[in-house]
Scaffold this motif. Structure first.
Motif, PDB file in Angstrom:
ATOM      1  N   ASP A 139      48.410  55.787  32.454  1.00  0.00           N
ATOM      2  CA  ASP A 139      49.096  54.676  31.792  1.00  0.00           C
ATOM      3  C   ASP A 139      48.657  53.366  32.439  1.00  0.00           C
ATOM      4  N   LEU A 140      47.574  52.781  31.952  1.00  0.00           N
ATOM      5  CA  LEU A 140      47.033  51.566  32.551  1.00  0.00           C
ATOM      6  C   LEU A 140      47.824  50.315  32.187  1.00  0.00           C
ATOM      7  N   ILE A 141      48.542  50.358  31.076  1.00  0.00           N
ATOM      8  CA  ILE A 141      49.348  49.203  30.668  1.00  0.00           C
ATOM      9  C   ILE A 141      50.382  48.873  31.747  1.00  0.00           C
ATOM     10  N   HIS A 142      50.877  49.894  32.438  1.00  0.00           N
ATOM     11  CA  HIS A 142      51.889  49.695  33.476  1.00  0.00           C
ATOM     12  C   HIS A 142      51.324  49.862  34.887  1.00  0.00           C
ATOM     13  N   ASP A 143      50.009  49.865  35.022  1.00  0.00           N
ATOM     14  CA  ASP A 143      49.376  49.989  36.330  1.00  0.00           C
ATOM     15  C   ASP A 143      49.641  48.712  37.133  1.00  0.00           C
ATOM     16  N   PRO A 144      50.061  48.832  38.395  1.00  0.00           N
ATOM     17  CA  PRO A 144      50.372  47.635  39.188  1.00  0.00           C
ATOM     18  C   PRO A 144      49.197  46.654  39.324  1.00  0.00           C
ATOM     19  N   VAL A 145      47.983  47.155  39.443  1.00  0.00           N
ATOM     20  CA  VAL A 145      46.823  46.263  39.557  1.00  0.00           C
ATOM     21  C   VAL A 145      46.617  45.501  38.252  1.00  0.00           C
ATOM     22  N   VAL A 146      46.693  46.208  37.132  1.00  0.00           N
ATOM     23  CA  VAL A 146      46.519  45.562  35.828  1.00  0.00           C
ATOM     24  C   VAL A 146      47.629  44.545  35.593  1.00  0.00           C
ATOM     25  N   GLU A 147      48.863  44.916  35.916  1.00  0.00           N
ATOM     26  CA  GLU A 147      49.983  43.977  35.743  1.00  0.00           C
ATOM     27  C   GLU A 147      49.803  42.731  36.613  1.00  0.00           C
ATOM     28  N   SER A 148      49.313  42.916  37.831  1.00  0.00           N
ATOM     29  CA  SER A 148      49.087  41.781  38.731  1.00  0.00           C
ATOM     30  C   SER A 148      48.028  40.829  38.168  1.00  0.00           C
ATOM     31  N   ILE A 149      46.940  41.383  37.660  1.00  0.00           N
ATOM     32  CA  ILE A 149      45.885  40.565  37.071  1.00  0.00           C
ATOM     33  C   ILE A 149      46.412  39.845  35.832  1.00  0.00           C
ATOM     34  N   ALA A 150      47.199  40.535  35.022  1.00  0.00           N
ATOM     35  CA  ALA A 150      47.765  39.927  33.806  1.00  0.00           C
ATOM     36  C   ALA A 150      48.642  38.721  34.162  1.00  0.00           C
ATOM     37  N   ARG A 151      49.455  38.881  35.185  1.00  0.00           N
ATOM     38  CA  ARG A 151      50.292  37.743  35.618  1.00  0.00           C
ATOM     39  C   ARG A 151      49.412  36.590  36.104  1.00  0.00           C
ATOM     40  N   LYS A 152      48.362  36.910  36.835  1.00  0.00           N
ATOM     41  CA  LYS A 152      47.472  35.883  37.391  1.00  0.00           C
ATOM     42  C   LYS A 152      46.813  35.049  36.300  1.00  0.00           C
ATOM     43  N   VAL A 153      46.390  35.696  35.208  1.00  0.00           N
ATOM     44  CA  VAL A 153      45.696  34.979  34.132  1.00  0.00           C
ATOM     45  C   VAL A 153      46.619  34.636  32.964  1.00  0.00           C
ATOM     46  N   ASN A 154      47.910  34.943  33.125  1.00  0.00           N
ATOM     47  CA  ASN A 154      48.924  34.640  32.109  1.00  0.00           C
ATOM     48  C   ASN A 154      48.612  35.300  30.760  1.00  0.00           C
ATOM     49  N   LYS A 155      48.258  36.574  30.827  1.00  0.00           N
ATOM     50  CA  LYS A 155      47.968  37.362  29.628  1.00  0.00           C
ATOM     51  C   LYS A 155      48.702  38.688  29.728  1.00  0.00           C
ATOM     52  N   SER A 156      48.694  39.462  28.665  1.00  0.00           N
ATOM     53  CA  SER A 156      49.346  40.770  28.694  1.00  0.00           C
ATOM     54  C   SER A 156      48.410  41.794  29.344  1.00  0.00           C
ATOM     55  N   PRO A 157      48.962  42.889  29.868  1.00  0.00           N
ATOM     56  CA  PRO A 157      48.098  43.942  30.402  1.00  0.00           C
ATOM     57  C   PRO A 157      47.091  44.458  29.363  1.00  0.00           C
ATOM     58  N   GLY A 158      47.507  44.569  28.114  1.00  0.00           N
ATOM     59  CA  GLY A 158      46.590  45.010  27.065  1.00  0.00           C
ATOM     60  C   GLY A 158      45.418  44.058  26.898  1.00  0.00           C
ATOM     61  N   GLN A 159      45.688  42.766  26.934  1.00  0.00           N
ATOM     62  CA  GLN A 159      44.616  41.778  26.822  1.00  0.00           C
ATOM     63  C   GLN A 159      43.663  41.873  28.013  1.00  0.00           C
ATOM     64  N   VAL A 160      44.191  42.105  29.197  1.00  0.00           N
ATOM     65  CA  VAL A 160      43.358  42.237  30.396  1.00  0.00           C
ATOM     66  C   VAL A 160      42.434  43.443  30.258  1.00  0.00           C
ATOM     67  N   LEU A 161      42.966  44.562  29.766  1.00  0.00           N
ATOM     68  CA  LEU A 161      42.153  45.774  29.634  1.00  0.00           C
ATOM     69  C   LEU A 161      41.078  45.628  28.560  1.00  0.00           C
ATOM     70  N   VAL A 162      41.416  44.990  27.449  1.00  0.00           N
ATOM     71  CA  VAL A 162      40.417  44.754  26.401  1.00  0.00           C
ATOM     72  C   VAL A 162      39.340  43.804  26.924  1.00  0.00           C
ATOM     73  N   LYS A 163      39.751  42.747  27.616  1.00  0.00           N
ATOM     74  CA  LYS A 163      38.796  41.784  28.168  1.00  0.00           C
ATOM     75  C   LYS A 163      37.868  42.458  29.177  1.00  0.00           C
ATOM     76  N   TRP A 164      38.414  43.354  30.014  1.00  0.00           N
ATOM     77  CA  TRP A 164      37.597  44.082  30.988  1.00  0.00           C
ATOM     78  C   TRP A 164      36.464  44.817  30.276  1.00  0.00           C
ATOM     79  N   ALA A 165      36.787  45.499  29.190  1.00  0.00           N
ATOM     80  CA  ALA A 165      35.772  46.257  28.445  1.00  0.00           C
ATOM     81  C   ALA A 165      34.747  45.325  27.811  1.00  0.00           C
ATOM     82  N   LEU A 166      35.196  44.232  27.234  1.00  0.00           N
ATOM     83  CA  LEU A 166      34.275  43.289  26.600  1.00  0.00           C
ATOM     84  C   LEU A 166      33.347  42.647  27.626  1.00  0.00           C
ATOM     85  N   LYS A 167      33.870  42.346  28.817  1.00  0.00           N
ATOM     86  CA  LYS A 167      33.035  41.741  29.863  1.00  0.00           C
ATOM     87  C   LYS A 167      31.939  42.697  30.326  1.00  0.00           C
TER      88      LYS A 167
END
Length: 126
Positions: free
Chosen positions: A37-65
């Motif tokens: 469950d990466l949506i609730h992963d502490p690392v993903v949540e931390s990055i999402a807070r840092k960039v002011n985005k949702s965990p889902g957006q962070v994970l999609v962006k990771w793949a696109l990058k």
């Protein structure tokens, strides 16, 4: 192919790029059903807070990058709209570097299982 920070498939992605094959990341958000469950992963949540985005957006962006296209699954109209809003902002690459996001705990029981490490299970060959 299945690809997300919990199951990176680095060698397969590298081989595909080397041979001019474009990769589409299936399950870029991880999986609640028998996976990670990466949506609730502490690392993903931390990055999402840092960039002011949702965990889902962070994970999609990771793949696109990484140069892949993505197929995020959602039946929620608001999350579908949110998942497409991954352009016009950046996420530092180093946010995912050296972080504890690997698939080892999905397959390895270090205390009791027949495989005590990923190396015993898989030789890292594509």
């Amino acid at each position: 192919m299945e690809m997300h920070p919990g199951w990176r498939n680095d060698k397969m992605l590298e081989a595909c790029k080397k041979n001019g094959i474009h990769v589409t990341a299936y399950s870029p958000l991880g999986s609640l059903e028998g996976g990670r469950d990466l949506i609730h992963d502490p690392v993903v949540e931390s990055i999402a807070r840092k960039v002011n985005k949702s965990p889902g957006q962070v994970l999609v962006k990771w793949a696109l990058k990484r140069g892949t296209s993505v197929i995020p699954k959602s039946s929620n109209p608001n999350r579908i709209k949110e998942n497409i809003q991954v352009f016009g902002w950046d996420m530092p690459h180093e946010d995912f570097q050296g972080r504890v996001l690997d698939g080892e705990e999905l397959f390895v029981n270090k205390e009791e299982g027949p495989f005590r490490s990923v190396a015993q299970l898989w030789d890292n060959e594509v």
